[in-house]
Design a protein around this motif. Structure first.
Motif, PDB file in Angstrom:
ATOM      1  N   MET A   1      14.492  -4.868 -14.599  1.00  0.00           N
ATOM      2  CA  MET A   1      14.337  -5.901 -13.582  1.00  0.00           C
ATOM      3  C   MET A   1      13.130  -5.586 -12.702  1.00  0.00           C
ATOM      4  O   MET A   1      12.948  -4.440 -12.277  1.00  0.00           O
ATOM      5  CB  MET A   1      15.597  -5.996 -12.711  1.00  0.00           C
ATOM      6  N   GLN A   2      12.311  -6.613 -12.438  1.00  0.00           N
ATOM      7  CA  GLN A   2      11.143  -6.444 -11.591  1.00  0.00           C
ATOM      8  C   GLN A   2      11.506  -6.803 -10.153  1.00  0.00           C
ATOM      9  O   GLN A   2      11.924  -7.923  -9.864  1.00  0.00           O
ATOM     10  CB  GLN A   2      10.003  -7.327 -12.090  1.00  0.00           C
ATOM     11  N   VAL A   3      11.349  -5.860  -9.264  1.00  0.00           N
ATOM     12  CA  VAL A   3      11.746  -6.039  -7.873  1.00  0.00           C
ATOM     13  C   VAL A   3      10.569  -5.675  -6.977  1.00  0.00           C
ATOM     14  O   VAL A   3       9.957  -4.611  -7.149  1.00  0.00           O
ATOM     15  CB  VAL A   3      12.957  -5.163  -7.517  1.00  0.00           C
ATOM     16  N   PRO A   4      10.216  -6.520  -5.995  1.00  0.00           N
ATOM     17  CA  PRO A   4       9.126  -6.178  -5.089  1.00  0.00           C
ATOM     18  C   PRO A   4       9.473  -4.962  -4.235  1.00  0.00           C
ATOM     19  O   PRO A   4      10.647  -4.633  -4.026  1.00  0.00           O
ATOM     20  CB  PRO A   4       8.984  -7.432  -4.214  1.00  0.00           C
ATOM     21  N   ALA A   5       8.439  -4.313  -3.725  1.00  0.00           N
ATOM     22  CA  ALA A   5       8.642  -3.258  -2.741  1.00  0.00           C
ATOM     23  C   ALA A   5       9.185  -3.876  -1.447  1.00  0.00           C
ATOM     24  O   ALA A   5       9.064  -5.079  -1.210  1.00  0.00           O
ATOM     25  CB  ALA A   5       7.327  -2.532  -2.482  1.00  0.00           C
ATOM     26  N   GLN A   6       9.787  -3.069  -0.626  1.00  0.00           N
ATOM     27  CA  GLN A   6      10.372  -3.565   0.619  1.00  0.00           C
ATOM     28  C   GLN A   6       9.297  -4.155   1.517  1.00  0.00           C
ATOM     29  O   GLN A   6       8.178  -3.643   1.612  1.00  0.00           O
ATOM     30  CB  GLN A   6      11.088  -2.424   1.348  1.00  0.00           C
ATOM     31  N   SER A  37       1.703 -17.434  -7.036  1.00  0.00           N
ATOM     32  CA  SER A  37       0.796 -16.348  -7.394  1.00  0.00           C
ATOM     33  C   SER A  37       1.226 -15.029  -6.762  1.00  0.00           C
ATOM     34  O   SER A  37       1.270 -13.990  -7.424  1.00  0.00           O
ATOM     35  CB  SER A  37      -0.638 -16.691  -6.959  1.00  0.00           C
ATOM     36  N   LEU A  38       1.553 -15.071  -5.472  1.00  0.00           N
ATOM     37  CA  LEU A  38       1.853 -13.837  -4.748  1.00  0.00           C
ATOM     38  C   LEU A  38       3.156 -13.189  -5.193  1.00  0.00           C
ATOM     39  O   LEU A  38       3.210 -11.967  -5.409  1.00  0.00           O
ATOM     40  CB  LEU A  38       1.896 -14.124  -3.242  1.00  0.00           C
ATOM     41  N   ILE A  39       4.223 -13.971  -5.318  1.00  0.00           N
ATOM     42  CA  ILE A  39       5.532 -13.384  -5.633  1.00  0.00           C
ATOM     43  C   ILE A  39       5.535 -12.678  -6.989  1.00  0.00           C
ATOM     44  O   ILE A  39       6.040 -11.536  -7.098  1.00  0.00           O
ATOM     45  CB  ILE A  39       6.643 -14.447  -5.558  1.00  0.00           C
ATOM     46  N   PRO A  40       4.993 -13.278  -8.068  1.00  0.00           N
ATOM     47  CA  PRO A  40       4.937 -12.525  -9.326  1.00  0.00           C
ATOM     48  C   PRO A  40       4.137 -11.236  -9.211  1.00  0.00           C
ATOM     49  O   PRO A  40       4.508 -10.214  -9.814  1.00  0.00           O
ATOM     50  CB  PRO A  40       4.260 -13.512 -10.291  1.00  0.00           C
ATOM     51  N   MET A  41       3.049 -11.256  -8.428  1.00  0.00           N
ATOM     52  CA  MET A  41       2.268 -10.024  -8.246  1.00  0.00           C
ATOM     53  C   MET A  41       3.070  -8.979  -7.487  1.00  0.00           C
ATOM     54  O   MET A  41       2.969  -7.779  -7.757  1.00  0.00           O
ATOM     55  CB  MET A  41       0.967 -10.344  -7.519  1.00  0.00           C
ATOM     56  N   MET A  42       3.890  -9.438  -6.538  1.00  0.00           N
ATOM     57  CA  MET A  42       4.740  -8.501  -5.809  1.00  0.00           C
ATOM     58  C   MET A  42       5.819  -7.920  -6.715  1.00  0.00           C
ATOM     59  O   MET A  42       6.150  -6.730  -6.616  1.00  0.00           O
ATOM     60  CB  MET A  42       5.370  -9.198  -4.604  1.00  0.00           C
ATOM     61  N   LYS A  43       6.373  -8.731  -7.601  1.00  0.00           N
ATOM     62  CA  LYS A  43       7.385  -8.217  -8.525  1.00  0.00           C
ATOM     63  C   LYS A  43       6.811  -7.147  -9.450  1.00  0.00           C
ATOM     64  O   LYS A  43       7.493  -6.182  -9.811  1.00  0.00           O
ATOM     65  CB  LYS A  43       7.967  -9.368  -9.347  1.00  0.00           C
ATOM     66  N   LEU A  44       5.550  -7.325  -9.838  1.00  0.00           N
ATOM     67  CA  LEU A  44       4.882  -6.330 -10.678  1.00  0.00           C
ATOM     68  C   LEU A  44       4.312  -5.176  -9.853  1.00  0.00           C
ATOM     69  O   LEU A  44       3.768  -4.226 -10.413  1.00  0.00           O
ATOM     70  CB  LEU A  44       3.752  -6.996 -11.467  1.00  0.00           C
ATOM     71  N   ARG A  45       4.414  -5.310  -8.528  1.00  0.00           N
ATOM     72  CA  ARG A  45       3.897  -4.331  -7.574  1.00  0.00           C
ATOM     73  C   ARG A  45       2.376  -4.184  -7.674  1.00  0.00           C
ATOM     74  O   ARG A  45       1.812  -3.143  -7.338  1.00  0.00           O
ATOM     75  CB  ARG A  45       4.603  -2.981  -7.710  1.00  0.00           C
ATOM     76  N   LEU A  46       1.727  -5.255  -8.118  1.00  0.00           N
ATOM     77  CA  LEU A  46       0.274  -5.328  -8.039  1.00  0.00           C
ATOM     78  C   LEU A  46      -0.151  -5.671  -6.621  1.00  0.00           C
ATOM     79  O   LEU A  46      -1.286  -5.403  -6.224  1.00  0.00           O
ATOM     80  CB  LEU A  46      -0.258  -6.372  -9.024  1.00  0.00           C
ATOM     81  N   ALA A  47       0.747  -6.302  -5.893  1.00  0.00           N
ATOM     82  CA  ALA A  47       0.565  -6.553  -4.460  1.00  0.00           C
ATOM     83  C   ALA A  47       1.790  -6.014  -3.737  1.00  0.00           C
ATOM     84  O   ALA A  47       2.921  -6.270  -4.151  1.00  0.00           O
ATOM     85  CB  ALA A  47       0.403  -8.046  -4.190  1.00  0.00           C
ATOM     86  N   GLN A  48       1.572  -5.253  -2.664  1.00  0.00           N
ATOM     87  CA  GLN A  48       2.684  -4.662  -1.918  1.00  0.00           C
ATOM     88  C   GLN A  48       2.470  -4.849  -0.420  1.00  0.00           C
ATOM     89  O   GLN A  48       2.317  -3.866   0.332  1.00  0.00           O
ATOM     90  CB  GLN A  48       2.831  -3.185  -2.263  1.00  0.00           C
ATOM     91  N   PRO A  49       2.460  -6.106   0.044  1.00  0.00           N
ATOM     92  CA  PRO A  49       2.313  -6.320   1.486  1.00  0.00           C
ATOM     93  C   PRO A  49       3.529  -5.793   2.236  1.00  0.00           C
ATOM     94  O   PRO A  49       4.652  -5.855   1.745  1.00  0.00           O
ATOM     95  CB  PRO A  49       2.202  -7.845   1.597  1.00  0.00           C
ATOM     96  N   GLU A  50       3.292  -5.295   3.426  1.00  0.00           N
ATOM     97  CA  GLU A  50       4.398  -4.827   4.256  1.00  0.00           C
ATOM     98  C   GLU A  50       5.049  -5.958   5.033  1.00  0.00           C
ATOM     99  O   GLU A  50       6.204  -5.858   5.430  1.00  0.00           O
ATOM    100  CB  GLU A  50       3.892  -3.751   5.224  1.00  0.00           C
ATOM    101  N   VAL A  51       4.286  -7.059   5.224  1.00  0.00           N
ATOM    102  CA  VAL A  51       4.794  -8.202   5.972  1.00  0.00           C
ATOM    103  C   VAL A  51       4.390  -9.486   5.261  1.00  0.00           C
ATOM    104  O   VAL A  51       3.227  -9.632   4.852  1.00  0.00           O
ATOM    105  CB  VAL A  51       4.233  -8.233   7.416  1.00  0.00           C
ATOM    106  N   LEU A  52       5.339 -10.410   5.099  1.00  0.00           N
ATOM    107  CA  LEU A  52       5.038 -11.755   4.602  1.00  0.00           C
ATOM    108  C   LEU A  52       5.161 -12.730   5.762  1.00  0.00           C
ATOM    109  O   LEU A  52       6.175 -12.759   6.463  1.00  0.00           O
ATOM    110  CB  LEU A  52       6.012 -12.164   3.493  1.00  0.00           C
ATOM    111  N   VAL A  53       4.124 -13.545   5.953  1.00  0.00           N
ATOM    112  CA  VAL A  53       4.132 -14.571   6.987  1.00  0.00           C
ATOM    113  C   VAL A  53       4.305 -15.923   6.290  1.00  0.00           C
ATOM    114  O   VAL A  53       3.407 -16.391   5.595  1.00  0.00           O
ATOM    115  CB  VAL A  53       2.837 -14.551   7.814  1.00  0.00           C
ATOM    116  N   ASP A  54       5.464 -16.520   6.445  1.00  0.00           N
ATOM    117  CA  ASP A  54       5.818 -17.772   5.777  1.00  0.00           C
ATOM    118  C   ASP A  54       5.274 -18.951   6.581  1.00  0.00           C
ATOM    119  O   ASP A  54       5.604 -19.127   7.755  1.00  0.00           O
ATOM    120  CB  ASP A  54       7.336 -17.866   5.661  1.00  0.00           C
TER     121      ASP A  54
END
Length: 293
Positions: A1-6, A37-54
């Motif tokens: 399972m692909q899970v983003p970083a916290q 675009s962002l969420i799949p990259m986060m699941k693969l941990r290619l992007a690991q932002p500490e904060v998401l601004v919705d």
């Protein structure tokens, strides 16, 4: 399972609030809108932002309208949070620029178009993204808001590299503005492996005619290694000339000559160069016919 970083989640209540949140958290914060675009990259941990601004609740960033003034002329204004489906369904957008409807029809699928945003697509700056070439061909202007207010950036200066734009870490894309002038015709053509796929190659063209002569022209290319999605040398060849078949064919050749495609699972480089030339010629012919008609 692909899970983003916290990560921490913040919901912006306005554009200025979003800018303040981005300023507070710095380079570790990212804006999320459609998230395709962002969420799949986060699941693969290619992007690991500490904060998401919705920014999904920011209705001030939605809407498609034409506004005019004596000082600035007429502009089609498209909010950055406008969904792809809204742009596809907009009679106003299609009336002025058929290229917008033609491109949106072949972007992904209805599920993506219902959720994904116009601003998110151009801010991703994916080399295979269709709308980046479209707004380049339209000679659009991006409006970006930061702590010091709004600033404008031509789309030809908006893209600074693959997946990189002129939007700073504490800034938000507000809208895209497209000049509305008489004598305009536009078109978009795409070759893909299957419906809704990323382009093997795609071309968007906009032509403004003054009689039989090309007063101004925009050519945008996707997935073929065109610098900043544009073909300025081909545009220079056409500008000020009669819109003849010979001039258009030469413009297609010039456009392809300045592309640097990469061979990948979608095709070899020489095939992509052929498509860059042929699609440019076909899209220019269609755009000229519409400008005349």
């Amino acid at each position: 399972m692909q899970v983003p970083a916290q990560f921490e989640y913040q919901r912006a209540t306005g554009v200025d609030h979003a800018v303040a949140l981005l300023s507070r958290h710095g380079a570790e914060a990212r804006v999320v809108a459609g998230g395709h675009s962002l969420i799949p990259m986060m699941k693969l941990r290619l992007a690991q932002p500490e904060v998401l601004v919705d920014i999904n609740g920011l209705h001030e960033l939605t809407g498609i309208r034409v506004e005019s003034s004596r000082e600035n002329g007429r502009w089609l204004r498209i909010g950055a949070m406008t969904r792809h489906a809204e742009l596809l369904e907009s009679e106003l957008a299609g009336e002025h620029f058929e290229v917008l409807h033609e491109a949106e029809r072949v972007i992904a699928d209805p599920l993506v178009r219902n959720r994904g945003t116009v601003g998110g697509s151009v801010c991703q700056a994916d080399p295979s993204e269709d709308l980046s070439a479209v707004f380049t061909a339209l000679r659009a202007i991006a409006v970006i808001r930061g702590g010091d207010g709004d600033r404008t950036v031509p789309m030809r200066e908006f893209f600074v590299g693959p997946y990189q734009t002129a939007v700073g870490p504490a800034e938000v894309l507000v809208e895209l503005r497209v000049p509305v002038r008489p004598g305009c015709g536009s078109a978009h053509l795409k070759v893909d492996r299957r419906a809704g796929d990323w382009a093997v190659a795609s071309v968007a063209c906009t032509v403004w005619l003054d009689g039989d002569d090309v007063a101004e022209v925009g050519i945008g290319l996707t997935a073929v290694g065109a610098p900043n999605f544009s073909a300025p040398e081909a545009e220079d060849h056409l500008r000020g000339r009669p819109a003849t078949s010979e001039a258009i064919v030469e413009a297609g050749r010039i456009a392809a000559a300045h592309c640097r495609p990469v061979a990948d699972q979608r095709g070899p480089a020489d095939y992509k160069l052929h498509l860059a030339s042929e699609l440019t010629v076909r899209a220019l012919h269609r755009a000229v016919d519409r400008a005349r008609g």
